[in-house]
Motif scaffolding. Structure first.
Motif, PDB file in Angstrom:
ATOM      1  N   THR A   1       0.903  -1.432   0.130  1.00 50.76           N
ATOM      2  CA  THR A   1      -0.069   0.024  -0.036  1.00 50.76           C
ATOM      3  C   THR A   1       0.781   1.014  -0.035  1.00 50.76           C
ATOM      4  O   THR A   1       0.342   2.398  -0.102  1.00 50.76           O
TER       5      THR A   1
ATOM      6  N   THR B   1       7.069   1.428   0.243  1.00 53.39           N
ATOM      7  CA  THR B   1       8.166   0.888   0.996  1.00 53.39           C
ATOM      8  C   THR B   1       8.463  -0.536   0.960  1.00 53.39           C
ATOM      9  O   THR B   1       9.176  -1.246   1.650  1.00 53.39           O
TER      10      THR B   1
ATOM     11  N   ASN C   1       6.315  -5.718   2.578  1.00 49.18           N
ATOM     12  CA  ASN C   1       5.867  -4.476   2.920  1.00 49.18           C
ATOM     13  C   ASN C   1       6.683  -3.753   3.742  1.00 49.18           C
ATOM     14  O   ASN C   1       7.628  -4.454   4.451  1.00 49.18           O
ATOM     15  N   GLY C   2       6.759  -2.509   3.954  1.00 49.13           N
ATOM     16  CA  GLY C   2       7.514  -1.824   4.802  1.00 49.13           C
ATOM     17  C   GLY C   2       7.778  -2.437   6.298  1.00 49.13           C
ATOM     18  O   GLY C   2       8.973  -2.092   6.901  1.00 49.13           O
ATOM     19  N   SER C   3       6.811  -2.922   6.683  1.00 50.88           N
ATOM     20  CA  SER C   3       6.958  -3.443   8.252  1.00 50.88           C
ATOM     21  C   SER C   3       7.426  -5.005   8.020  1.00 50.88           C
ATOM     22  O   SER C   3       7.149  -5.557   9.111  1.00 50.88           O
TER      23      SER C   3
ATOM     24  N   ALA D   1       5.977  -7.753   6.544  1.00 51.76           N
ATOM     25  CA  ALA D   1       4.986  -8.482   6.310  1.00 51.76           C
ATOM     26  C   ALA D   1       5.223  -9.236   4.943  1.00 51.76           C
ATOM     27  O   ALA D   1       5.205  -8.411   4.111  1.00 51.76           O
TER      28      ALA D   1
ATOM     29  N   ILE E   1       3.895 -10.267   1.577  1.00 51.21           N
ATOM     30  CA  ILE E   1       2.731 -10.129   1.024  1.00 51.21           C
ATOM     31  C   ILE E   1       2.489 -10.934   0.101  1.00 51.21           C
ATOM     32  O   ILE E   1       1.339 -11.381  -0.480  1.00 51.21           O
TER      33      ILE E   1
HETATM   34  C1  NAG Z   1       2.272  -4.814   6.305  1.00 51.57           C
HETATM   35  O1  NAG Z   1       1.288  -5.558   5.971  1.00 51.57           O
HETATM   36  C2  NAG Z   1       0.825  -5.761   7.234  1.00 51.57           C
HETATM   37  C3  NAG Z   1      -0.178  -6.856   7.335  1.00 51.57           C
HETATM   38  O2  NAG Z   1      -0.933  -6.882   5.890  1.00 51.57           O
HETATM   39  C4  NAG Z   1       0.088  -4.548   7.924  1.00 51.57           C
HETATM   40  O3  NAG Z   1      -0.670  -4.582   9.190  1.00 51.57           O
HETATM   41  C5  NAG Z   1       1.116  -3.383   7.984  1.00 51.57           C
HETATM   42  O4  NAG Z   1       0.445  -2.096   8.252  1.00 51.57           O
HETATM   43  C6  NAG Z   1       1.865  -3.259   6.681  1.00 51.57           C
HETATM   44  N1  NAG Z   1       2.860  -2.250   6.608  1.00 51.57           N
HETATM   45  C7  NAG Z   1       2.969  -1.314   5.746  1.00 51.57           C
HETATM   46  C8  NAG Z   1       4.199  -0.457   6.119  1.00 51.57           C
HETATM   47  O5  NAG Z   1       2.311  -1.290   4.921  1.00 51.57           O
END
Ligand code: NAG
Ligand code: NAG
Ligand code: NAG
Ligand code: NAG
Ligand code: NAG
Ligand code: NAG
Ligand code: NAG
Ligand code: NAG
Ligand code: NAG
Ligand code: NAG
Ligand code: NAG
Ligand code: NAG
Length: 841
Positions: A85, A88, A103-105, A107, A109
């Protein structure tokens, strides 16, 4: 090696190494990652992989697209249902050997989701647009994006079905032009294992390609798909069945299933870097699967107010009121039950006594130009009709050249009647009165007993008229010495003579055509009952036998194969058409035979067989000196000019080749086999055809690729033939030579460098006139130009051959000769053609 040189080499290598490291990467090694904004580029700079968004800028996807094309064309998407989304995200080569989008954190995808014992793998993007995950050390392939397609079918990919496991590899459309998530449509092979392609909307079939026949699908108007290297493989050991395609330049072509469920094939024009549509699946009611229900037929012929659906012959609407209101979904049912079914039921319940049938019988009705129904079954038999007749579960049959006998034992569904092309279907219907003409026994009895006398009278009358006419013909032709033999033929043939085929043309100076018709018995008697020893050859249309008439005259009898699929009317027209053509360079038709299933043509006999028997035979070719060859070229040109212009009918031969040039006792050439010629209207100079006839190698590019034929496609074939006569080599003998794909590619560079004498047949090198040969090569090259309008017509060719004066315009370079030949919009290089011949082997 001197130390200095060694040092220099080392220096060069290190520079190369630096360049390599700084240039774009095509692989992702263990532990490396690709951030949003970075890309992998395939080594040949064809494809690029990275993050992209389409529509919503906050939805980031990992995908593969063509490198350096201004409007990004995405061919594959990894996380199509699960975008990152914001920017990152990254693509990583995870420690467990999987390729992952995170993704940035952190997780996960998307992941390749494989289990591997190796903990070091590499992902590499190749020039076919395939992302391959392999072990770093022994390069074992673990995963590839080609096995997980999105919406685009690329060269090298397989559209496959595993017959054992039922695993079907599907292509899925995007949701909308800007949303890569999975849409409503998918495309794949028929799960039941037939060689057909389906498009489904959800789980319901929406479109069907029709059976794969001779390099294309019955239902697609995309002619000769094998031109693009499209081919079907049936790997029985692996239980896999798949379509692949491999055009000459793999990055040029793509098949895409659009968001709206339409299959669109396009090609990249290198100059403009624009996609050009080659074929788009037509969109109309009749293309929709099963639009007219079971036993219904869809057709667009006629004015638009008439309903598109109709019941097949022998069927009626199941619910007439709904049907008439345009609700066709319920389909049609039989008007009369099949006699064989009644018989079957009565025998299973009461007795097996056939007196129940009250004298009615089953028979077949023929429906022409169809996309054949779904659920066909292939039967290994020559007697398709009798198989279907003797098998009560058989509802219909079709005999398709290059497949054989197809039968249907389920209700007939998804039938589309084209305005041209397609295949003929024979449907079994019941309740026929045998006296309606479907029983041969009855016909024979009735005809023999009631009409016998009348026919006898008719024959005698026509006989008298015919004799008078024949005398006239020969007198007109001024070949008196032949009169007697021809009349001899007719007189002695009296026992086998069964009538005259005649056509009176309106408004044409009262000119008429008449042709004697013989009985099968008579033909059998003059060919020793079609004895093998009398076989002269075998062509596309049937076997040719030698026959000796009672008067001693030899004739050639072409026995058309019963499965040629021709209707009787068409056959009669064709025969009369051939009979009208009279020229010293055309093989003359002397008579014919039409009786039941048997169709035969009787031609004058050519003792020296065909040109290819001399030209390509190492021993016999010496007999053809240059002056003879030049005469042959001129003769063929005159015969062709007659067909194109002087015969008043404007005939395109469509299959001119060395084996269709026959030689008489003085080695004069005569063009044969007009079986495939078609008449076409006066001012029309290009016709469109669905069924390709002709022979690869002799076919002009526009005919082979777009099915367009005209007198100019014959000119092309003539050009190829001419080059064969000069070089003494078959056009298709070149395929194994890498640097010249065919005869044109062989001749062009030599001619261009003024080395004509090197290319001509060594048997004529001493006897020929260099100036004349060079001139002929020049004319030949003019005839094989890619563009229709550049080619001369036959009258210009004949003029050039006969006048010795200066020529001529310079032939344009054929496209495939240069590596980077110009590709015109909508037209393709001949490279594709030769490739298809490779794959056809
Ligand atoms: C990464 O994906 C997780 C789970 O879908 C979500 O909770 C988290 O906010 C996402 N982080 C970013 C930086 O988009
Ligand atoms: C990319 O395309 C442009 C024209 O569209 C061309 O000038 C340029 O050389 C191309 N770059 C590469 C690396 O192919
Ligand atoms: C790119 O697409 C836009 C519209 O989407 C079009 O106007 C433009 O001509 C296209 N450019 C090329 C080079 O295809
Ligand atoms: C990406 O999204 C996450 C959560 O949605 C947020 O914490 C982070 O700041 C965003 N990063 C950027 C560069 O927008
Ligand atoms: C790979 O696995 C081997 C043993 O299975 C281990 O010795 C090695 O350290 C691993 N390498 C990496 C990069 O994880
Ligand atoms: C896909 O199906 C849904 C629900 O059946 C429908 O609303 C949507 O319009 C369809 N999309 C397309 C592109 O046909
Ligand atoms: C295909 O042709 C284009 C242009 O002619 C060329 O740039 C490209 O490298 C070729 N690709 C392959 C895979 O041969
Ligand atoms: C087919 O694809 C081409 C190129 O991608 C595009 O220009 C054309 O509009 C498409 N045709 C249809 C009917 O969608
Ligand atoms: C069409 O006919 C079928 C069955 O005959 C029926 O179920 C369906 O409701 C009809 N549809 C319309 C739109 O009338
Ligand atoms: C014949 O038998 C089949 C199946 O047993 C049945 O569907 C059909 O209606 C029967 N026909 C007659 C005329 O009895
Ligand atoms: C009638 O049926 C019986 C048994 O089903 C069979 O033995 C017999 O040969 C049949 N007769 C005819 C004439 O088919
Ligand atoms: C079969 O039909 C014939 C003539 O219709 C009749 O004579 C005979 O008895 C019948 N046989 C049986 C087993 O029904």
């Amino acid at each position: 090696m001197s130390p200095l040189l060694l040092l220099l080499l080392l220096f060069l290598f290190s520079i190369l190494f630096i360049i390599h490291c700084t240039s774009a990467m095509d692989s992702l090694l263990q532990g490396q990652s690709l951030k949003d904004g970075q890309t992998l580029i395939s080594s040949g700079q064809v494809f690029e992989l990275g993050f992209f968004s389409s529509g919503n800028p906050l939805h980031r996807y990992v995908g593969i697209w063509y490198y350096n094309i201004s409007n990004q064309t995405v061919v594959w998407v990894a996380n199509r249902d699960n975008p990152v989304t914001n920017t990152t995200g990254s693509l990583i080569m995870a420690t467990n050997g999987n390729l992952q989008v995170i993704n940035g954190s952190g997780a996960i995808i998307w992941s390749t989701n494989i289990f591997t014992s190796s903990n070091s793998s590499t992902a590499k993007l190749n020039d076919y647009g395939n992302l391959i995950l392999e072990t770093t050390d022994d390069k074992t392939m673990l995963w590839q994006s080609f096995d997980h397609p999105s919406d685009t079918f690329l060269p090298g990919m397989k559209l496959s079905l595993n017959i054992k496991t039922g695993e079907n590899q599907l292509f899925t459309s995007w949701k909308s032009p800007s949303d890569p998530s999975k849409g409503n449509y998918s495309l794949g092979m028929d799960p039941s294992g037939s060689a057909q392609i389906f498009i489904w909307e959800g789980n319901l079939p929406r479109w069907r390609s029709g059976q794969w026949v001779g390099g294309t699908f019955i239902g697609t108007k995309m002619r000769a798909l094998n031109i693009y290297g499209f081919s079907l493989t049936n790997d029985q050991q692996e239980g896999m069945m798949y379509f692949t395609f491999a055009p000459a330049n793999s990055s040029l072509l793509r098949f895409a299933l659009q968001y709206d469920g339409v299959e669109n094939t396009s090609i990249l024009v290198p100059q403009t870097k624009q996609w050009n549509s080659v074929w788009v699946q037509p969109v109309n009611e009749c293309e929709i699967y099963g639009h007219c229900g079971i036993n219904g037929m869809c057709s667009l012929v006629g004015d638009s107010s008439s309903p598109a659906c109709s019941c097949l012959q022998g069927f009626q609407p199941k619910f007439p009121s709904e049907w008439n209101n345009g609700n066709w979904s319920a389909g049609c049912v039989r008007t009369t039950q099949l006699e064989c079914e009644i018989l079957l039921n009565s025998s299973s319940t009461t007795s097996n006594n056939s007196s129940e049938t009250k004298g009615k019988i089953d028979g077949f009705v023929q429906i022409e130009r169809l996309k054949l129904p779904d659920f066909s079954e292939w039967v290994n038999t020559d007697g398709c009709e009798s198989y279907c007749m003797s098998n009560c579960s058989c509802k219909a049959y079709a005999y398709v050249t290059s497949i054989g006998c197809l039968v249907w034992s389920r209700d007939l569904i998804d039938i589309y009647q084209f305005s041209d092309g397609g295949q003929d279907l024979f449907i079994k219907v019941g309740g026929l009165d045998p006296r309606d003409g479907s029983s041969k026994i009855w016909i024979t009895i009735v005809v023999a007993s009631v009409m016998g006398v009348a026919i006898l009278l008719l024959v005698i009358c026509m006989w008298w008229r015919f004799n008078a006419k024949i005398k006239e013909w020969w007198k007109k032709d001024g070949r008196k010495e032949n009169i007697s033999s021809s009349l001899q033929l007719s007189t002695d043939a009296r026992s086998g003579f069964s009538g005259v085929l005649e056509q009176q043309e309106e408004g044409q100076e009262g000119e008429s055509v008449q042709l004697p018709v013989y009985t099968v018995d008579f033909i059998a008697s003059v060919t020793d009952n079609f004895d093998e020893s009398n076989k002269l050859g075998e062509g596309g249309f049937g076997i040719v036998y030698k026959g000796v008439l009672p008067g001693g005259e030899k004739v050639a009898i072409k026995r058309l194969s019963r499965s040629s699929g021709q209707g009787l009317e068409q056959f009669k027209n064709e025969v009369l058409l051939i009979a009208k053509l009279q020229h010293r360079n055309l093989v003359r038709l002397l008579g014919c035979c039409i009786q039941g299933e048997e169709k035969m043509l009787i031609y004058e006999f050519m003792p020296n067989k065909s040109l290819d028997a001399f030209l390509f035979d190492p021993r016999k070719k010496e007999m053809l000196g240059w002056s003879k060859r030049f005469e042959i070229i001129q003769g063929i040109a005159r015969g062709l000019l007659y067909l194109h212009r002087d015969s008043r009918l404007r005939i395109v031969h469509r299959d001119l080749k060395a084996s269709n040039i026959l030689l008489d006792e003085e080695m004069n050439p005569k063009i044969s086999d007009f079986g495939m010629a078609r008449i076409f209207g006066g001012d029309q100079n290009e016709a469109n055809t669905n069924t390709l006839v002709g022979t690869y190698g002799y076919m002009s590019p526009e005919y082979a690729m777009e099915g367009l034929f005209s007198v100019k496609s014959d000119v092309y074939s003539f050009g190829v033939l001419m080059l064969e006569i000069i070089t003494g080599r078959r056009n298709n003998s070149f395929y194994h030579l890498e640097d010249s794909p065919n005869i044109i590619g062989y001749v062009w560079p030599l001619w261009n460098e003024g080395r004509v004498m090197e290319l001509i047949d060594e048997n004529i090198q001493k006897t020929c006139s260099a100036q004349q040969v060079s001139r002929c090569v020049h004319i030949g090259l003019l005839c094989v130009q890619d563009r229709v309008n550049d080619r001369p017509d036959m009258s210009a060719v004949v003029l050039m051959l006969e006048s010795g004066g200066a020529i001529l315009q310079t032939p344009k370079q054929p496209t495939f000769v240069s590596e980077r030949g110009p590709i015109e919009t909508g037209q393709f290089s001949v490279n594709d053609l030769t490739i298809s011949i490779f794959s056809a082997r």
